[in-house]
Write a protein that holds these residues in place. Structure first.
Motif, short mmCIF file in Angstrom:
data_model
loop_
_atom_site.label_atom_id
_atom_site.label_comp_id
_atom_site.label_asym_id
_atom_site.label_seq_id
_atom_site.Cartn_x
_atom_site.Cartn_y
_atom_site.Cartn_z
N ARG A 1 -1.89 -0.63 -0.13
CA ARG A 1 -0.61 -0.60 0.39
C ARG A 1 -0.11 -1.75 -0.26
O ARG A 1 -0.69 -2.90 -0.36
CB ARG A 1 -0.59 -0.90 1.96
CG ARG A 1 0.81 -1.00 2.61
CD ARG A 1 0.71 -1.07 3.87
NE ARG A 1 0.40 0.22 4.51
CZ ARG A 1 0.42 0.60 5.67
NH1 ARG A 1 0.64 -0.20 6.52
NH2 ARG A 1 0.41 1.76 6.03
N LYS A 2 1.36 -1.73 -0.69
CA LYS A 2 1.84 -2.77 -1.19
C LYS A 2 3.23 -3.20 -0.44
O LYS A 2 4.08 -2.21 -0.02
CB LYS A 2 2.55 -2.60 -2.51
CG LYS A 2 3.57 -3.52 -3.44
CD LYS A 2 2.85 -5.02 -3.23
CE LYS A 2 3.90 -5.72 -4.07
NZ LYS A 2 3.93 -7.00 -3.69
N LEU B 1 4.81 0.38 0.35
CA LEU B 1 4.54 1.78 -0.14
C LEU B 1 2.89 1.84 -0.03
O LEU B 1 2.11 1.07 -0.09
CB LEU B 1 4.68 1.42 -1.58
CG LEU B 1 4.18 2.78 -2.40
CD1 LEU B 1 5.19 3.86 -2.24
CD2 LEU B 1 4.40 2.41 -4.01
N ASP B 2 2.78 3.18 0.71
CA ASP B 2 1.43 3.34 1.14
C ASP B 2 0.82 4.21 0.52
O ASP B 2 1.78 5.50 0.36
CB ASP B 2 1.22 3.55 2.60
CG ASP B 2 -0.16 4.05 3.19
OD1 ASP B 2 -0.59 2.60 3.51
OD2 ASP B 2 -0.46 5.02 3.23
N ILE B 3 -0.33 4.25 -0.18
CA ILE B 3 -0.95 5.54 -1.14
C ILE B 3 -2.29 5.57 -0.47
O ILE B 3 -3.14 4.67 -0.54
CB ILE B 3 -1.16 4.99 -2.71
CG1 ILE B 3 0.55 4.73 -3.21
CG2 ILE B 3 -1.75 6.13 -3.43
CD1 ILE B 3 0.43 4.39 -4.56
N SER B 4 -2.49 6.77 -0.14
CA SER B 4 -4.09 7.14 0.30
C SER B 4 -4.69 8.34 -0.66
O SER B 4 -3.93 9.35 -0.87
CB SER B 4 -3.95 7.87 1.59
OG SER B 4 -3.62 6.91 2.56
N ALA B 5 -5.60 8.19 -1.09
CA ALA B 5 -6.50 9.07 -1.91
C ALA B 5 -7.88 9.37 -0.95
O ALA B 5 -8.60 8.38 -0.91
CB ALA B 5 -6.68 8.71 -3.12
N TYR C 1 6.63 6.03 1.74
CA TYR C 1 7.54 4.94 1.67
C TYR C 1 7.79 4.38 3.31
O TYR C 1 7.86 5.30 4.04
CB TYR C 1 9.12 5.07 1.30
CG TYR C 1 9.81 3.98 1.24
CD1 TYR C 1 9.74 2.94 -0.25
CD2 TYR C 1 10.77 3.72 1.91
CE1 TYR C 1 10.45 1.98 0.01
CE2 TYR C 1 11.56 2.44 2.06
CZ TYR C 1 11.52 1.77 1.03
OH TYR C 1 12.30 0.37 0.91
N LEU C 2 7.23 3.16 3.53
CA LEU C 2 7.21 2.82 5.12
C LEU C 2 8.14 1.70 5.48
O LEU C 2 8.48 0.86 4.56
CB LEU C 2 5.90 2.18 5.25
CG LEU C 2 4.68 2.99 5.08
CD1 LEU C 2 3.21 2.35 5.45
CD2 LEU C 2 4.64 4.18 5.83
#
Length: 177
Positions: free
Chosen positions: A41-42, A50-54, A83-84
């Motif tokens: 998360r940034k 901005l949240d990215i999950s993999a 986008y949060l």
């Protein structure tokens, strides 16, 4: 000056310096359930991220699920970016709530209807694209770079099975730096 800044950042990362809610920075962690895997998360601005999950998709409550004219019978790989918007609930800002929208790409095995070929499991690797919405809470641990989160959401597939719905929920921990 650079040495002092580097030293301060190092002490903060180790949790030696007191810290308030740590947003407007990067966070890396792990989440369990749906999806399970790595989370990055940034935080930027006053209330955006901005949240990215993999990780895995369908492992906990998506296996043996009807899909098109067959089933999913396994877990697959997924990448979600959202986008949060977030905000603190109290003056101490240790507890945040957030919500957001984004996209998701998944890869799973799609098993064709077994009535067409009795006794034989015929499958193909399936790539799917869709939208994802999520909402959650994040608690920033006092005097620590750690935060704990709980979130829920919904994946809505657009390609190849339009409006296929898959619920998502995760619990996890992030290291903020």
């Amino acid at each position: 000056m650079k040495k002092k800044l580097l030293f301060t950042l190092l002490l903060s990362a180790l949790g030696i310096l007191p810290s308030m809610a740590q947003y407007n920075n990067w966070a890396v962690g792990f989440q369990l359930v749906e999806p399970s895997g790595l989370n990055v998360r940034k935080y930027f601005g006053d209330n955006k991220a901005l949240d990215i999950s993999a990780g895995t998709y369908g492992l906990f409550y998506g296996r043996d699920r009807k899909y098109r004219k067959g089933t999913y019978q396994n877990a697959g790989f997924s990448v979600r970016a959202a986008y949060l918007w977030h905000r603190g609930l109290f003056k101490a800002e240790k507890l945040h709530v957030y919500y957001g929208f984004g996209g998701q790409i998944n890869s799973r095995r799609y098993y064709f209807d077994p009535s067409n070929v009795p006794g034989v499991k015929v499958f193909t690797n399936n790539i799917s694209l869709g939208g994802a919405g999520l909402a959650g809470t994040e608690y920033f641990v006092s005097n620590s770079p750690l935060s704990l989160f709980l979130e829920g959401g919904l994946y809505i597939e657009l390609i190849p099975d339009i409006f296929y719905l898959h619920p998502q929920a995760s619990i996890g921990v992030r290291f903020n730096f």
